[in-house]
Design an enzyme around this catalytic site. Structure first.
Site, mmCIF file in Angstrom:
data_model
loop_
_atom_site.group_PDB
_atom_site.id
_atom_site.type_symbol
_atom_site.label_atom_id
_atom_site.label_comp_id
_atom_site.label_asym_id
_atom_site.label_seq_id
_atom_site.Cartn_x
_atom_site.Cartn_y
_atom_site.Cartn_z
ATOM 1 N N ASN A 72 68.921 66.153 6.435
ATOM 2 C CA ASN A 72 69.772 65.383 5.540
ATOM 3 C C ASN A 72 70.218 66.278 4.404
ATOM 4 O OD1 ASN A 72 68.741 64.550 2.644
ATOM 5 N ND2 ASN A 72 66.916 64.688 3.946
ATOM 6 N N ALA A 73 71.420 66.006 3.929
ATOM 7 C CA ALA A 73 71.942 66.677 2.732
ATOM 8 C C ALA A 73 72.744 65.638 1.969
ATOM 9 C CB ALA A 73 72.803 67.866 3.109
ATOM 10 N N ASN A 102 61.548 58.897 -8.956
ATOM 11 C CA ASN A 102 61.780 60.303 -8.674
ATOM 12 C C ASN A 102 62.874 60.792 -9.607
ATOM 13 O OD1 ASN A 102 63.311 62.582 -7.241
ATOM 14 N ND2 ASN A 102 61.470 62.419 -5.987
ATOM 15 N N ASN A 130 61.134 65.939 -9.091
ATOM 16 C CA ASN A 130 61.717 66.543 -7.887
ATOM 17 C C ASN A 130 62.159 67.969 -8.192
ATOM 18 O OD1 ASN A 130 63.085 67.267 -5.619
ATOM 19 N ND2 ASN A 130 64.441 65.486 -5.566
ATOM 20 N N CYS A 133 64.185 69.783 -4.035
ATOM 21 C CA CYS A 133 65.259 69.289 -3.185
ATOM 22 C C CYS A 133 66.133 70.454 -2.720
ATOM 23 C CB CYS A 133 66.123 68.287 -3.940
ATOM 24 S SG CYS A 133 67.535 67.743 -2.969
#
Lengths: 317, 317
Positions: A72-73, A102, A130, A133
Site C-alpha cells: 500500500n502507498a 497514530n 509513526n 511510514c
C-alpha cells in the site's frame, strides 16, 4: 480446563481488557468497523495517521496484491487534526477499549503540534508515533532509521504528551532494530510497536512501470509475519524485557495462532492489520481464540505467555 | 428516490451458489442466494451497489480449463476479496438472490469459475452507493462498455418497475461481437438494431449495440453510437439522465458528451480496493470541488462507486 482465564493485560500503565488491537491505517477512525464488529470488544484501537493539516494522499493505484500480502502507498490520507478532534473524537470517547492516535508529520514541529493538542483529550489513552511510514516523501521513515532523529522526535513529543502513553512504531528494515528500539526507549517511549511495513515494489512487465503510482509501497500481510515475529523477539530479548517496556507486536497476523506466536515471542499485546480488510470482524474472533488457547493450556493469565519462548530447541528433535 | 431505498444494513454474510453459468468464452453469470439476515440486507440492494467476495479458498479449474494467457498466474494465492456489482437482485419469500456478471481476467475470477451449486461463499455487502433518479427524469440512457453491462441490467429492471413513466434505452458497446457479455450471438444479427439484447428486452428496454470492429451493430465506440443517437433526438437534454458503466476512458467521454448536451450523467467507477468499506483508503477517485481548482480524493467504495459525471476530475492524474 480452567473456566476463568484472565486475558486482560497491563500495557504501559493502562489496563486493557484483552491484548488485541486493530493496527493503524487498517481500521479508519473506528466508525467504519461498526457494521462488522463491536469495536469496544477490542483491547485497543489505533486510528489512522493524523497530521496537522488534512492530506489528500497519493495518486492511484495505491495498492497491489502480492503473494500472501499486499503493498500500500496511501500517503497519510486523513482529515487533519482539527476535523479529527471535531468529528471523530466524540465517537472514540464512547468506546470502552483504549484508543491510541497514530501521529505523523513531515517535521518534528508537526509531530509536536499534533501530540500537544491531543495530550489534553480524555478520549485518548496514548499516542503511536509513526516514524516508520515508507510512503511519504518527507517525514515518516526518514525519522525512524537514524538513531539521532529517533531520539530527537521521540523526546520532543514526550515533552508535550502529558500523561498519554507514548508508543513508538519502529521500521523493520534497519541494520539493527534493537539500536532504534533502545534509542526510542531512552528518549521517553513508554511502549514500542513493531513492525511497520517493508518498502517494496511490484513491476508491470507489459509497461515496465511500477504498478503503484507512488512507485513503492509498504508490504504487509501474512508474507511478513515470520520476519515480524523474529524482530519482536529480538527487541524483546535485547531491549524491552529487562526494562519492563511493553511491545505491541504486529505484522501479518490473521489467525489466533499468529497472535499467540507474537505473544510468545515477547509482545504484551498484538495488532491486526491487513486481515481486517478481508474479514473486518476477525479481531473479535482472535480475542475469543486467545481465551480458548489459554484455557486449553491451563494458563490462568495471558501474562504468563508473554515472552515465554523456550530458549533452546529440544535436543531430542 | 432510489437513493433513499438503499440498504442501510450491511455485513459479512454467507451465500449459497445457485448457478454459475458460462455465458460464452470468458463470460459467466454467477447466482448467489442469501437467507436470513443476508437476504434482508441484500433485498434492498440498489442498482450500482457492490459486494466483496472472498475467493481465497475457491478451487482452481483443471489445467486444461485454464486459458493460456492465465497459465502463468493461475496458481497465485488470493489474499484480498474482489469487488463485484450485480446484474440482478431478486427476492422470493425469505430468500434474496443476486446475479453477478463476471469475466475471467485473473487468478481470482479464474477460481470463481469452479464455484458450483450448494457451495458457500463469504460475501461482504451490500456496499457503496448506487445510481439515483433525479426528480423530473423522463428518459434514462444506459451506456455500457464491456462488463459494464452488468449493473445497468439491474438498473433497467429497477427503472422499469419503479419508474414506469421513464423511457429507458440501453447502449451496449464492446471491441467486437465476441466481447459483448450477452448470451445471444450478436454477430448472427449483426446489423439488426433495436430489441436485440434479451437481457434488456425482458424489461421492455430497447437496446443499441456498438462494436469497435463493426462485427455487430454500430461500427465504432459506444460513445459514437450515443452521440449519433443524441444528434437525432429532438428531446436531448431535458429530463434526460445518462447512466454509464465501463472502462474509464469511455466514462470520461460519456461525461464529456453529457456536458456538451447539458445532460445529467452518473458514472460507475472502478478502482483497486482492498476492503470495500473505507478502511484501506486505496480506492481514491480524484474529484473536483465547487468554487475552487483544488481537487479532492473521494473513495470509490464509500462515496461511489457511482459518481456524478461532472464531479470526477477526468484525466488530471
Amino acid at each position: 480446563m480452567s473456566e476463568e482465564v484472565d486475558i486482560s493485560v497491563e500495557f504501559a500503565g493502562i489496563r486493557l481488557a484483552n491484548p488485541v488491537f486493530t493496527a493503524s491505517g487498517t481500521s479508519g477512525y473506528a466508525d467504519e468497523l461498526g457494521d462488522f464488529m463491536d469495536v469496544s470488544s477490542l483491547g485497543g484501537f489505533i486510528t489512522k495517521s493524523i497530521t496537522v493539516k488534512p492530506r489528500k494522499g497519493n495518486a492511484t493505484p495505491r495498492i497491489v496484491e502480492t503473494d500472501s500480502g499486499m503493498l500500500n502507498a496511501i500517503g497519510w490520507a486523513n482529515i487533519g487534526l482539527d476535523a479529527f478532534i471535531d468529528e471523530k473524537l466524540g465517537a472514540l470517547e464512547k468506546l470502552s477499549c483504549s484508543v491510541f492516535v497514530n501521529i505523523a508529520g513531515e517535521t518534528i514541529d508537526e509531530y509536536v503540534a499534533v501530540a500537544e493538542r491531543l495530550a489534553g483529550e480524555r478520549a485518548i489513552a496514548g499516542l503511536e508515533l509513526n516514524i516508520s511510514c515508507p510512503n511519504v516523501e518527507l517525514g515518516g521513515i526518514s525519522f525512524g532509521t537514524e538513531p539521532e532523529q529517533v531520539a530527537e522526535v521521540t523526546s520532543a513529543v514526550k515533552k508535550v504528551s502529558g500523561d498519554k502513553v507514548l508508543m513508538v512504531k519502529l521500521p523493520p528494515a534497519v541494520t539493527n532494530v534493537s539500536v532504534i528500539a533502545q534509542v526510542a526507549v531512552d528518549s521517553g517511549a513508554d511502549a514500542l510497536s513493531l513492525i511497520n511495513t517493508f518498502t517494496a515494489m511490484v513491476i508491470d512487465i507489459e509497461t515496465r512501470k511500477p504498478v503503484l503510482a507512488n512507485r513503492t509501497g509498504g508490504l504487509s500481510g501474512p508474507a511478513i509475519k515470520p520476519i515480524a515475529v523474529y524482530l519482536v523477539n529480538k527487541v524483546y530479548e535485547e531491549v524491552t524485557k529487562s526494562l519492563g517496556i511493553p511491545i505491541l507486536g504486529m505484522g501479518g497476523i490473521r489467525t489466533v495462532s499468529d497472535a499467540i506466536e507474537f505473544i510468545i515471542a515477547g509482545a504484551s499485546a498484538v495488532a491486526v492489520g491487513t486481515a481486517n480488510f478481508v474479514d473486518p470482524g476477525c479481531t473479535a474472533k482472535i480475542v475469543e481464540g486467545i481465551k480458548k488457547y489459554c484455557a486449553g493450556k491451563n494458563i490462568s493469565n495471558v501474562k504468563e505467555l508473554v515472552g515465554s519462548l523456550e530458549a533452546e530447541q529440544d535436543a531430542a528433535n | 428516490m432510489l437513493e433513499e431505498s438503499l440498504a442501510k444494513k450491511r455485513g459479512n454474510f454467507s451465500a449459497t451458489v445457485c448457478a454459475n453459468k458460462q455465458i460464452r468464452e470468458r463470460f459467466y453469470r454467477l447466482v448467489l442466494e442469501f437467507s436470513g439476515e443476508g437476504a434482508e440486507a441484500f433485498a434492498k440492494t440498489g442498482a450500482g451497489q457492490f459486494a466483496q467476495l472472498d475467493l481465497s479458498d475457491t478451487a482452481l479449474p483443471s489445467v486444461e480449463a485454464i486459458p493460456d494467457d492465465l497459465a502463468d498466474v493461475a496458481e497465485r494465492k488470493i489474499l484480498l476479496r474482489r469487488p463485484f456489482s450485480f446484474a440482478d437482485v431478486t427476492t422470493k419469500g425469505n430468500k434474496t438472490s443476486v446475479d453477478i456478471l463476471y469475466c475471467v481476467i485473473g487468478p481470482a475470477t479464474l477460481r470463481m469459475t469452479t464455484l458450483s451449486a450448494k457451495e458457500s461463499v463469504s460475501v461482504l455487502g451490500p456496499l457503496g452507493n448506487g445510481f439515483w433518479v433525479p426528480d423530473g427524469t423522463k428518459t434514462a440512457l444506459l451506456v455500457s462498455g464491456g462488463m459494464g453491462a452488468g449493473p445497468l441490467q439491474h438498473l433497467a429492471k429497477v427503472l422499469t418497475s419503479d419508474f414506469p413513466d421513464i423511457d429507458v434505452i440501453a447502449f451496449a458497446g464492446a471491441r467486437s461481437a465476441e466481447a459483448l457479455p450477452f448470451e445471444r450471438r450478436l454477430d448472427e444479427i449483426s446489423q439488426q438494431l433495436g430489441f436485440s439484447l434479451p437481457e434488456f428486452a425482458k424489461y421492455g428496454v430497447e437496446s443499441l449495440v456498438a462494436t469497435d470492429d463493426g462485427s455487430a451493430g454500430f461500427t465504432g465506440p459506444v460513445t459514437g453510437c450515443l452521440s449519433e443517437w443524441l444528434g437525432r433526438s429532438k428531446s436531448a437534454g431535458k429530463g434526460m439522465v445518462i447512466y454509464s458503466c465501463g472502462p474509464e476512458a469511455m466514462l470520461a467521454r460519456v461525461a464529456e458528451i453529457a456536458k456538451e448536451k447539458n445532460i445529467d450523467c452518473q458514472v460507475s467507477m472502478e478502482r483497486r480496493m482492498a476492503c470495500g468499506i473505507s478502511l484501506c483508503q486505496s480506492c481514491a477517485v480524484e474529484c473536483r470541488t465547487t468554487g475552487s481548482n483544488e481537487t479532492v480524493y473521494k473513495l470509490c467504495c464509500q462515496d461511489g462507486p457511482v459518481f456524478d459525471g461532472s464531479e470526477v476530475a477526468w484525466g488530471i492524474e
